[in-house]
Design a protein around this motif. Sequence first.
Motif, mmCIF file in Angstrom:
data_model
loop_
_atom_site.group_PDB
_atom_site.id
_atom_site.type_symbol
_atom_site.label_atom_id
_atom_site.label_comp_id
_atom_site.label_asym_id
_atom_site.label_seq_id
_atom_site.Cartn_x
_atom_site.Cartn_y
_atom_site.Cartn_z
ATOM 1 N N MET A 84 0.825 -1.215 0.000
ATOM 2 C CA MET A 84 0.000 0.000 0.000
ATOM 3 C C MET A 84 0.854 1.257 0.000
ATOM 4 O O MET A 84 0.351 2.352 -0.251
ATOM 5 N N GLU A 85 2.163 1.116 0.286
ATOM 6 C CA GLU A 85 3.033 2.286 0.234
ATOM 7 C C GLU A 85 3.338 2.715 -1.201
ATOM 8 O O GLU A 85 3.913 3.774 -1.426
ATOM 9 N N THR A 86 2.953 1.897 -2.174
ATOM 10 C CA THR A 86 3.192 2.262 -3.573
ATOM 11 C C THR A 86 2.091 3.151 -4.134
ATOM 12 O O THR A 86 2.218 3.645 -5.258
ATOM 13 N N VAL A 87 1.032 3.355 -3.384
ATOM 14 C CA VAL A 87 -0.110 4.165 -3.879
ATOM 15 C C VAL A 87 0.315 5.617 -4.010
ATOM 16 O O VAL A 87 1.003 6.161 -3.138
ATOM 17 N N ASP A 88 -0.079 6.249 -5.086
ATOM 18 C CA ASP A 88 0.241 7.649 -5.367
ATOM 19 C C ASP A 88 -0.241 8.534 -4.216
ATOM 20 O O ASP A 88 -1.418 8.500 -3.838
ATOM 21 N N GLU A 89 0.661 9.330 -3.648
ATOM 22 C CA GLU A 89 0.306 10.206 -2.533
ATOM 23 C C GLU A 89 -0.736 11.245 -2.927
ATOM 24 O O GLU A 89 -1.468 11.769 -2.083
ATOM 25 N N ARG A 90 -0.814 11.554 -4.217
ATOM 26 C CA ARG A 90 -1.759 12.566 -4.659
ATOM 27 C C ARG A 90 -3.216 12.114 -4.559
ATOM 28 O O ARG A 90 -4.138 12.905 -4.684
ATOM 29 N N LEU A 91 -3.423 10.830 -4.338
ATOM 30 C CA LEU A 91 -4.787 10.348 -4.121
ATOM 31 C C LEU A 91 -5.316 10.725 -2.748
ATOM 32 O O LEU A 91 -6.524 10.660 -2.502
ATOM 33 N N GLU A 92 -4.451 11.104 -1.840
ATOM 34 C CA GLU A 92 -4.829 11.637 -0.526
ATOM 35 C C GLU A 92 -5.803 10.732 0.223
ATOM 36 O O GLU A 92 -6.763 11.178 0.847
ATOM 37 N N SER A 93 -5.585 9.446 0.161
ATOM 38 C CA SER A 93 -6.370 8.444 0.900
ATOM 39 C C SER A 93 -7.853 8.453 0.539
ATOM 40 O O SER A 93 -8.680 7.914 1.273
ATOM 41 N N GLU A 94 -8.198 9.054 -0.603
ATOM 42 C CA GLU A 94 -9.601 9.068 -1.006
ATOM 43 C C GLU A 94 -9.913 7.819 -1.834
ATOM 44 O O GLU A 94 -10.236 7.888 -3.018
ATOM 45 N N TYR A 95 -9.788 6.649 -1.192
ATOM 46 C CA TYR A 95 -10.034 5.399 -1.889
ATOM 47 C C TYR A 95 -10.274 4.325 -0.843
ATOM 48 O O TYR A 95 -10.003 4.495 0.347
ATOM 49 N N ALA A 96 -10.809 3.189 -1.317
ATOM 50 C CA ALA A 96 -11.006 2.031 -0.446
ATOM 51 C C ALA A 96 -9.764 1.154 -0.548
ATOM 52 O O ALA A 96 -9.380 0.722 -1.642
ATOM 53 N N ALA A 97 -9.112 0.890 0.588
ATOM 54 C CA ALA A 97 -7.839 0.187 0.590
ATOM 55 C C ALA A 97 -7.945 -1.197 -0.054
ATOM 56 O O ALA A 97 -7.060 -1.616 -0.815
ATOM 57 N N GLU A 98 -9.031 -1.922 0.228
ATOM 58 C CA GLU A 98 -9.143 -3.270 -0.310
ATOM 59 C C GLU A 98 -9.302 -3.246 -1.825
ATOM 60 O O GLU A 98 -8.822 -4.138 -2.535
ATOM 61 N N GLU A 99 -9.942 -2.206 -2.356
ATOM 62 C CA GLU A 99 -10.098 -2.096 -3.809
ATOM 63 C C GLU A 99 -8.753 -1.786 -4.463
ATOM 64 O O GLU A 99 -8.396 -2.344 -5.504
ATOM 65 N N VAL A 100 -7.987 -0.878 -3.863
ATOM 66 C CA VAL A 100 -6.695 -0.514 -4.430
ATOM 67 C C VAL A 100 -5.738 -1.703 -4.384
ATOM 68 O O VAL A 100 -4.982 -1.956 -5.319
ATOM 69 N N GLU A 101 -5.763 -2.454 -3.281
ATOM 70 C CA GLU A 101 -4.894 -3.625 -3.179
ATOM 71 C C GLU A 101 -5.241 -4.648 -4.261
ATOM 72 O O GLU A 101 -4.369 -5.270 -4.867
ATOM 73 N N LEU A 102 -6.582 -4.786 -4.539
ATOM 74 C CA LEU A 102 -7.010 -5.678 -5.609
ATOM 75 C C LEU A 102 -6.425 -5.229 -6.950
ATOM 76 O O LEU A 102 -5.904 -6.035 -7.723
ATOM 77 N N VAL A 103 -6.461 -3.940 -7.221
ATOM 78 C CA VAL A 103 -5.961 -3.415 -8.495
ATOM 79 C C VAL A 103 -4.458 -3.651 -8.616
ATOM 80 O O VAL A 103 -3.950 -4.024 -9.671
ATOM 81 N N LEU A 104 -3.723 -3.414 -7.525
ATOM 82 C CA LEU A 104 -2.264 -3.617 -7.564
ATOM 83 C C LEU A 104 -1.919 -5.076 -7.852
ATOM 84 O O LEU A 104 -1.080 -5.378 -8.703
ATOM 85 N N LYS A 105 -2.560 -5.990 -7.151
ATOM 86 C CA LYS A 105 -2.249 -7.406 -7.332
ATOM 87 C C LYS A 105 -2.692 -7.873 -8.722
ATOM 88 O O LYS A 105 -2.010 -8.685 -9.363
ATOM 89 N N LEU A 106 -3.835 -7.349 -9.191
ATOM 90 C CA LEU A 106 -4.307 -7.719 -10.521
ATOM 91 C C LEU A 106 -3.356 -7.179 -11.586
ATOM 92 O O LEU A 106 -3.074 -7.851 -12.590
ATOM 93 N N GLY A 107 -2.814 -5.963 -11.350
ATOM 94 C CA GLY A 107 -1.844 -5.425 -12.287
ATOM 95 C C GLY A 107 -0.615 -6.304 -12.389
ATOM 96 O O GLY A 107 -0.072 -6.535 -13.489
#
Length: 566
Positions: free
Chosen positions: A465-488
């Motif tokens: 989760m430390e790879t997430v762009d800081e400019r997103l400013e935590s405006e996201y659901a962590a489980e969804e972003v983790e899914l996208v990273l692993k799927l990528g």
Amino acid sequence: MLNTLVCLLLLLFKTKASTSDENFVFNGFRGANMSLNGLAEITSNGLLRLTNNTKQQKGHAFYPTPLHFNKSISFSTTFVFAIVSEYPKVSSHGIAFVLSPNTDLPGSLASAFLGLFNQANNGNSSNHVFAVELDTVFNPELGDIDDNHVGIDVNGLLSVEAHPAGYFSDGNRGFHNLSLISGQPMQLWVDYDGPNMELNVTLSPIKASKPDVPLMSITINISEFTLDSMYAGFSSSTGSIFTSHYILGWSFHINGRAQDLDLSNLPSLPRIGPKEKPKVLTVGLPVILSVVALTAASIIGVMLWRRHKFAELMEDWEVEYGPHRFLYKELYTATRGFRERELLGAGGFGRVYKGVLPKNRCEVAIKRVSHESRQGMREFVAEIVSIGRLRHRNIVQLLGYCRRKGELLLVYDYMSNGTTATDVFSFGAFLLEVVCGRKPIDLRPEEPTNLVDWVLDHWRRGTVMETVDERLESEYAAEEVELVLKLGLFCTHNVPPARPSMKQVMQFLDRDVELPDLSPDYMNVGVPHMEMYEGFDDFFMSYATSSDQVLLHSSTAEVSLLSGGR
């Protein structure tokens, strides 16, 4: 003996005459014996006209024989009336059905008093007058509810009960308004049950049968204010607007139901408006002009429709991208009007159609993507045109685009398997531009980075989760972003058969299928990825410097979509 028999016959004849005098019906008033005063008259075709085009006047029309009322008397009456004004939405005052001890109503005034009362006697119990008013002028000083109502009056114009003009259908579930000044005939019923002291008032259009539910139903003892001898009739008055009040037919019955009127035999109302013109002018010429106008309008309509149908958005800055822009008409023709048979697939990214360009018969895939904002559109068009210049085995060739209001169309080379976007590897890399906000290959000397390896390394260390762009400013659901990273990472596996299909990718994103429980060791990717980006270095370097702000907007929008926008 003979004299006695004659007397008995005479007595019987008088009795029958008296009875018939209290039960009568007029299907039109031609030749009728009526007591008229004021403006009231019977027209040549049998209309009872209470008022004419005269201002501030009144008219009375009564059945000439008094009716005998007693404490338990019942009566039933119905009549057809029409109010015709010089203006369609306003008129002078209305009509009243009246029971009165006399036929001239002495001292009565016109206008708001309807020819029934005056300022001095309005409301006096000594009047002995009962009326049902059809009022078309709002007089708040008389307690009117509006300018289009039916009211029940006793000795004055302050109604004991009133209701907006109209009728009930389907029981009492549906109420339909009627405009008393429409100039159209309407029918009113007034039914009084003496023993039960029940009064019902019902209104309807002339072409409708009597409604089952009355407009008003009240308990009232009419015998308390009527006399033994009463006259039945009508009163009306005018004000400052020319208005004619008509009675077309009338039926009355004491202690029984009033006979139905023969509506087909009622006299016709006078024509409203100018006299009829010759048919050559009223039919022939208008028909010819209408055909010409309709033909011209159809031609213009088709031209405007086609112009609107194929309308595009084109701004000055797009001229530089001209060679990459298609006409919407070309794409419409290529896909046969974007018909369903040409549909290759649909999803969150839009609908994709197969087509053949009319100029060179080239097979293409056309993706229709909606857009509602102009913000960043110039940068986006520059971006897709730049992508269109790329040549790589992992990217389907983008041929160009077309813009319309609220819609962007992307034109790709058609592949044999029907894929119309980047392949799974490229899509996986894209998911990692979007979430991490980094270039796929960062060649800066101080920190050379392969994006896939960098994300995979964080995953191995448990810090993905430390790879997430800081400019997103935590405006996201962590489980969804983790899914996208692993799927990528899954999509960019260095062994192509190990990658999921695009159909599976969409199922993972839509959460129709759960992503397999992958481990970092399964994703044994590394140096072989470098060759995938061969030839892209120049593009990614220029792309990053010119599109950082676009990346921010794109990243935010994409993560928003994946975290709750479905």
